[in-house]
Design an enzyme around this catalytic site. Structure first.
Site, PDB file in Angstrom:
ATOM      1  N   CYS A   2       0.845  -1.187   0.000  1.00 15.35           N
ATOM      2  CA  CYS A   2       0.000   0.000   0.000  1.00 15.35           C
ATOM      3  C   CYS A   2       0.892   1.253   0.000  1.00 15.35           C
ATOM      4  O   CYS A   2       2.071   1.190   0.328  1.00 15.35           O
ATOM      5  CB  CYS A   2      -0.925   0.090   1.196  1.00 15.35           C
ATOM      6  SG  CYS A   2      -1.903  -1.395   1.453  1.00 15.35           S
ATOM      7  N   ARG A  27       2.682   0.508  -5.741  1.00 13.99           N
ATOM      8  CA  ARG A  27       2.623  -0.213  -4.471  1.00 13.99           C
ATOM      9  C   ARG A  27       1.321  -0.994  -4.303  1.00 13.99           C
ATOM     10  O   ARG A  27       1.122  -1.677  -3.299  1.00 13.99           O
ATOM     11  CB  ARG A  27       2.764   0.766  -3.303  1.00 13.99           C
ATOM     12  CG  ARG A  27       4.029   1.593  -3.361  1.00 13.99           C
ATOM     13  CD  ARG A  27       4.056   2.590  -2.241  1.00 13.99           C
ATOM     14  NE  ARG A  27       4.318   1.947  -0.977  1.00 13.99           N
ATOM     15  CZ  ARG A  27       5.518   1.700  -0.484  1.00 13.99           C
ATOM     16  NH1 ARG A  27       6.590   2.054  -1.172  1.00 13.99           N
ATOM     17  NH2 ARG A  27       5.675   1.102   0.677  1.00 13.99           N
ATOM     18  N   TRP A  77      -3.001  -2.429  -1.578  1.00 12.03           N
ATOM     19  CA  TRP A  77      -2.744  -3.799  -2.032  1.00 12.03           C
ATOM     20  C   TRP A  77      -3.323  -4.667  -0.926  1.00 12.03           C
ATOM     21  O   TRP A  77      -2.825  -4.675   0.190  1.00 12.03           O
ATOM     22  CB  TRP A  77      -1.249  -4.049  -2.201  1.00 12.03           C
ATOM     23  CG  TRP A  77      -0.930  -5.406  -2.742  1.00 12.03           C
ATOM     24  CD1 TRP A  77      -0.986  -5.812  -4.039  1.00 12.03           C
ATOM     25  CD2 TRP A  77      -0.485  -6.541  -1.984  1.00 12.03           C
ATOM     26  NE1 TRP A  77      -0.610  -7.119  -4.138  1.00 12.03           N
ATOM     27  CE2 TRP A  77      -0.300  -7.602  -2.895  1.00 12.03           C
ATOM     28  CE3 TRP A  77      -0.231  -6.773  -0.643  1.00 12.03           C
ATOM     29  CZ2 TRP A  77       0.127  -8.866  -2.499  1.00 12.03           C
ATOM     30  CZ3 TRP A  77       0.188  -8.029  -0.241  1.00 12.03           C
ATOM     31  CH2 TRP A  77       0.364  -9.067  -1.174  1.00 12.03           C
ATOM     32  N   ASN A 103      -0.189   1.413   6.029  1.00 14.05           N
ATOM     33  CA  ASN A 103       0.541   0.477   5.181  1.00 14.05           C
ATOM     34  C   ASN A 103       1.202  -0.535   6.115  1.00 14.05           C
ATOM     35  O   ASN A 103       1.894  -0.131   7.050  1.00 14.05           O
ATOM     36  CB  ASN A 103       1.599   1.256   4.378  1.00 14.05           C
ATOM     37  CG  ASN A 103       2.639   0.361   3.756  1.00 14.05           C
ATOM     38  OD1 ASN A 103       2.340  -0.777   3.387  1.00 14.05           O
ATOM     39  ND2 ASN A 103       3.856   0.843   3.625  1.00 14.05           N
ATOM     40  N   GLY A 104       0.963  -1.830   5.881  1.00 14.17           N
ATOM     41  CA  GLY A 104       1.582  -2.845   6.736  1.00 14.17           C
ATOM     42  C   GLY A 104       0.577  -3.917   7.137  1.00 14.17           C
ATOM     43  O   GLY A 104      -0.500  -4.008   6.548  1.00 14.17           O
ATOM     44  N   GLU A 488      13.327 -17.330 -14.176  1.00 13.34           N
ATOM     45  CA  GLU A 488      12.914 -15.938 -14.376  1.00 13.34           C
ATOM     46  C   GLU A 488      12.005 -15.802 -15.611  1.00 13.34           C
ATOM     47  O   GLU A 488      11.038 -15.043 -15.587  1.00 13.34           O
ATOM     48  CB  GLU A 488      14.165 -15.043 -14.500  1.00 13.34           C
ATOM     49  CG  GLU A 488      13.917 -13.583 -14.806  1.00 13.34           C
ATOM     50  CD  GLU A 488      13.048 -12.852 -13.787  1.00 13.34           C
ATOM     51  OE1 GLU A 488      12.772 -13.392 -12.710  1.00 13.34           O
ATOM     52  OE2 GLU A 488      12.603 -11.736 -14.118  1.00 13.34           O
ATOM     53  N   LYS A 492       8.274 -14.309 -15.403  1.00 11.67           N
ATOM     54  CA  LYS A 492       7.814 -13.170 -16.198  1.00 11.67           C
ATOM     55  C   LYS A 492       6.506 -13.524 -16.903  1.00 11.67           C
ATOM     56  O   LYS A 492       5.569 -12.749 -16.908  1.00 11.67           O
ATOM     57  CB  LYS A 492       8.837 -12.761 -17.270  1.00 11.67           C
ATOM     58  CG  LYS A 492      10.006 -11.950 -16.835  1.00 11.67           C
ATOM     59  CD  LYS A 492       9.729 -10.508 -16.498  1.00 11.67           C
ATOM     60  CE  LYS A 492       9.342 -10.313 -15.067  1.00 11.67           C
ATOM     61  NZ  LYS A 492      10.302 -10.348 -14.026  1.00 11.67           N
ATOM     62  N   GLU A 495       3.599 -13.823 -14.383  1.00 10.56           N
ATOM     63  CA  GLU A 495       3.258 -12.530 -13.773  1.00 10.56           C
ATOM     64  C   GLU A 495       2.348 -11.698 -14.669  1.00 10.56           C
ATOM     65  O   GLU A 495       1.405 -11.086 -14.173  1.00 10.56           O
ATOM     66  CB  GLU A 495       4.535 -11.706 -13.549  1.00 10.56           C
ATOM     67  CG  GLU A 495       5.269 -11.971 -12.263  1.00 10.56           C
ATOM     68  CD  GLU A 495       6.478 -11.057 -12.106  1.00 10.56           C
ATOM     69  OE1 GLU A 495       6.659 -10.526 -11.018  1.00 10.56           O
ATOM     70  OE2 GLU A 495       7.252 -10.872 -13.073  1.00 10.56           O
ATOM     71  N   HIS A 511      12.287 -36.354 -13.793  1.00 10.97           N
ATOM     72  CA  HIS A 511      11.969 -36.792 -12.434  1.00 10.97           C
ATOM     73  C   HIS A 511      10.597 -36.293 -11.986  1.00 10.97           C
ATOM     74  O   HIS A 511      10.412 -35.936 -10.824  1.00 10.97           O
ATOM     75  CB  HIS A 511      13.050 -36.314 -11.458  1.00 10.97           C
ATOM     76  CG  HIS A 511      14.399 -36.864 -11.776  1.00 10.97           C
ATOM     77  ND1 HIS A 511      14.686 -38.212 -11.669  1.00 10.97           N
ATOM     78  CD2 HIS A 511      15.523 -36.270 -12.239  1.00 10.97           C
ATOM     79  CE1 HIS A 511      15.952 -38.412 -12.035  1.00 10.97           C
ATOM     80  NE2 HIS A 511      16.476 -37.254 -12.393  1.00 10.97           N
ATOM     81  N   LYS A 610       4.782  -3.588  -6.834  1.00 10.92           N
ATOM     82  CA  LYS A 610       6.218  -3.496  -7.113  1.00 10.92           C
ATOM     83  C   LYS A 610       7.054  -3.457  -5.842  1.00 10.92           C
ATOM     84  O   LYS A 610       8.225  -3.812  -5.840  1.00 10.92           O
ATOM     85  CB  LYS A 610       6.476  -2.232  -7.934  1.00 10.92           C
ATOM     86  CG  LYS A 610       7.859  -2.158  -8.477  1.00 10.92           C
ATOM     87  CD  LYS A 610       7.899  -1.594  -9.869  1.00 10.92           C
ATOM     88  CE  LYS A 610       9.244  -1.831 -10.511  1.00 10.92           C
ATOM     89  NZ  LYS A 610       9.422  -3.212 -10.944  1.00 10.92           N
TER      90      LYS A 610
HETATM   91  C1  G6P Z   1       7.442  -8.220  -5.897  1.00  8.74           C
HETATM   92  C2  G6P Z   1       7.520  -7.815  -7.345  1.00  8.74           C
HETATM   93  C3  G6P Z   1       8.588  -8.646  -8.048  1.00  8.74           C
HETATM   94  C4  G6P Z   1       9.917  -8.488  -7.311  1.00  8.74           C
HETATM   95  C5  G6P Z   1       9.786  -8.900  -5.852  1.00  8.74           C
HETATM   96  C6  G6P Z   1      11.035  -8.563  -5.059  1.00  8.74           C
HETATM   97  O1  G6P Z   1       6.909  -9.491  -5.777  1.00  8.74           O
HETATM   98  O2  G6P Z   1       6.271  -7.986  -7.975  1.00  8.74           O
HETATM   99  O3  G6P Z   1       8.733  -8.172  -9.373  1.00  8.74           O
HETATM  100  O4  G6P Z   1      10.870  -9.283  -7.938  1.00  8.74           O
HETATM  101  O5  G6P Z   1       8.720  -8.155  -5.260  1.00  8.74           O
HETATM  102  O6  G6P Z   1      11.177  -7.175  -4.984  1.00  8.74           O
HETATM  103  P1  G6P Z   1      12.518  -6.426  -4.725  1.00  8.74           P
HETATM  104  O7  G6P Z   1      12.141  -4.982  -4.732  1.00  8.74           O
HETATM  105  O8  G6P Z   1      13.013  -6.856  -3.375  1.00  8.74           O
HETATM  106  O9  G6P Z   1      13.469  -6.768  -5.794  1.00  8.74           O
END
Ligand code: G6P
Length: 615
Positions: A2, A27, A77, A103-104, A488, A492, A495, A511, A610
């Site tokens: 948030c 956020r 969020w 926030n928290g 990764e 991606k 996500e 396996h 983010k």
């Molecule tokens: C969230 C984001 C991801 C990111 C992760 C870690 O889940 O959606 O894209 O990789 O946080 O965030 P950081 O800021 O610690 O890299």
């Protein structure tokens, strides 16, 4: 997570709050809301979904809102309760005198709720925040003082919070408090601001006070007073914010994600600049604060990170072990903090985080700090909480990343880790791999050009993306240093397109995961020329034998092997060791174009944020 914002001054509060919230949308975007105080009256407006929905509501209330010069706002969020209007912040108490944004996560909110219900509090939402609003109001009843009420309420709260409260009986102030969640107080002339992050207020001021844990602040139009947990007034430490008010634009790209993918060649140049200038000289790393003698004493490295940053860390393990010869463990921060970890003053603990605010990683870093380990932070935000905890702060300078799915920050983290691994090796005086290191340095310097070459031929990736966009599941496989690339790439894709994608070490396919293979499960294989090429190729054969569609990503496929693949994406020639930095560009683009073709919200995918400031 948030984002919170507050304003007190002479300007129209609402437009400042909304502008601030627009810069905090990274956020979370489940709902938004503002509370505007005019004399001793508070009007609250809330909307489900993105900020634009709130803006539409506010347009119809112009005559009321233009009179308010004090207000607080929130972008959510969801943690407790559905992302509905009723659960949107701000929240109030029974008599609606107190209004709060938060926030928290309040961990003991159930116990507090039970106690407050017995006292007559009536709850309308499912949120933990509403409990805090009632609690502060309840404490206010004992003292008729918002500062004292906040101070005594936070002592009863377990968990993480940044609070921003206003009260109808004290209409000249905003009271703020924090613990394990970011909060800054922007310092203006005859006006002051509160925000979760700098971009929300940078348009109005370049000066701020970073509130510390356990402090409570009283923010008035022309004064800011901060008290510690013993109610002692403490001196304000005003800092200059490291940002310019920049117009963040897509620069003609359809989405921020695409723009940020295209910025990666410059990001690499930025990370390399002043550290790696030519192949003959050693890497310069002024930010790294351990002497070479101390580096020689390092017995282990622990990398803690989450999400995409964790995948960068996995590549880091590979190269630190290979070049610096130091045993390296990589662990999600959220798991590291629940083990009795073995770390001491000879352990180098590297926290990797794009935002520098990820709660799990902050907790992991604090845990390691308590064990006297040297803390290295690799982050895109030098002003973040994590940066402040660093013994050695390695900024990656990737520039603001707006798209929630990380791309250029991952690239910057990767390159920083390559430089760090070589630096550790050189400081230890190790003489192995000299030729390979020279070659790697040369390749790092030429990497930006190769990324640009790759980005020139996105048509092929776009065509393949369209072809595979209707599949519901995907498997990504690779071995060795590209195993993290498979993880990764799959992350991606899921996500931003919501397609079920999983990355596996190619050797693990047989396996278990192989049971899922048929013509409905495409397999994307990363197989660069190098030691694992033949092995991954065999795993591709196994997949093909189960009718899986095969996409190959490689810098070289032998003529005899070409027909095995349904589709091939060729990248510029690159050594196996540096190939993750090129392969990932292909995987980012593939995910991007699939998501775009499916009409998904590329930059703000559902349920994500983010900056994740809750554990
Ligand atoms: C969230 C984001 C991801 C990111 C992760 C870690 O889940 O959606 O894209 O990789 O946080 O965030 P950081 O800021 O610690 O890299």
């Amino acid at each position: 997570m948030c984002g919170i914002i507050g304003y007190i001054g002479d300007r129209e509060a609402c437009s400042i709050l909304v502008s601030g919230l627009s810069h905090l949308e990274y956020r979370g975007y489940d709902s938004s809301g503002v509370a505007l105080m005019e004399k001793d009256n508070v009007n609250i407006y809330k909307a489900e979904g993105k900020l634009i929905n709130l803006v539409e509501i506010l347009k119809t209330k112009q005559d009321v809102i233009s009179k308010a010069h004090i207000g607080i706002g929130h972008i959510r969020w969801a943690t407790h309760g559905l992302p509905t209007t009723i659960n949107a912040h701000p929240h109030t108490c029974n008599c609606k005198n107190l209004t709060l944004v938060h926030n928290g996560i309040i961990e003991n909110y159930q116990e507090l709720k039970e106690e407050l219900t017995k006292e007559g509090c009536i709850f309308k939402s499912q949120t933990d925040t509403e409990v805090a609003a009632h609690l502060i109001a309840h404490e206010y009843g004992k003292t008729n003082d918002l500062l004292l009420a906040m101070q005594s309420a936070v002592k009863k709260i377990k968990g993480a919070f940044a609070f921003c409260a206003i009260h109808k009986k004290e209409p000249d102030k905003i009271v703020v408090a924090k613990r394990n969640a970011p909060l800054i107080i922007g310092v203006g002339e005859g006006e002051n601001f509160v925000a979760s992050d700098i971009p929300a207020i940078i348009e109005y001021t370049k000066k701020a006070i970073y509130l510390c844990d356990y402090q409570v602040g009283v923010v008035k139009k022309d004064s800011i007073k901060i008290y510690d947990d013993k109610n002692q007034l403490i001196e304000n430490k005003i800092e200059y914010l490291p940002f310019e008010a920049i117009a963040i634009s897509k620069m003609g790209y359809k989405h921020f994600m695409l723009k940020e993918i295209h910025e990666q060649s410059d990001v690499v140049r930025n990370v390399l600049s002043s550290k790696l200038t030519d192949i003959e000289h050693e890497i310069k790393f002024d930010e790294f604060k351990l002497t070479s003698n101390k580096i020689k004493n390092i017995t282990r490295v622990q990398i803690v990170a989450c999400g995409t940053s964790l995948h960068a860390g996995l590549v880091g393990k590979y190269i630190i072990e290979k070049f610096a010869r130091i045993p390296t463990d990589v662990e999600p921060s959220s798991e590291y903090i629940y083990r009795d970890t073995i770390a001491d003053e000879n352990t180098l603990v590297i926290g990797i985080s794009q935002s520098g605010e990820t709660a799990d990683t902050i907790t992991a870093i604090k845990q390691a700090k308590n064990r006297n380990s040297h803390i290295v932070i690799i982050t895109n935000r030098t002003d973040s909480t994590m940066a402040r905890l660093a013994d050695s702060l390695l900024p990656v300078n990737a520039g603001i990343e707006v798209s929630v799915a990380a791309t250029k920050s991952y690239m910057a983290q990767l390159i920083s880790l390559y430089l760090l691994a070589i630096y550790l090796k050189e400081q230890k005086g190790l003489k192995e791999n000299e030729k390979e290191i020279q070659n790697l340095k040369h390749e790092l310097i030429t990497l930006p050009n190769k990324i640009e070459m790759l980005l020139e031929k996105t048509d092929e990736i776009q065509r393949i993306a369209k072809k595979y966009s209707s599949y519901k599941d995907f498997i990504f496989i690779a071995r060795g240093i590209n195993y993290p690339s498979a993880l990764e790439g799959a992350l991606k894709l899921k996500e931003i397109s919501y397609i079920n994608a999983t990355g596996y070490g190619a050797g693990e396919l047989k396996h278990g995961p192989i049971a899922m293979l048929d013509s409905n499960m495409p397999v994307l294989a990363i197989l660069n020329s190098g030691i694992v090429y033949d092995k991954v190729l065999s795993n591709c054969e196994e997949a093909k034998a189960r009718q899986a569609k095969l996409i190959g990503v490689s810098d070289y496929i032998a003529q005899k092997d070409i027909n095995l693949f349904d589709d091939l994406i060729l990248i510029p020639a690159v050594s196996d060791i540096l190939s993750p930095a090129l392969n990932i560009v292909v995987l980012q683009l593939l995910a991007y174009y699939i998501s775009e073709y499916l009409g998904k919200d590329v930059d703000q995918p559902r349920n994500l944020a983010k900056s994740v400031t809750v554990e």
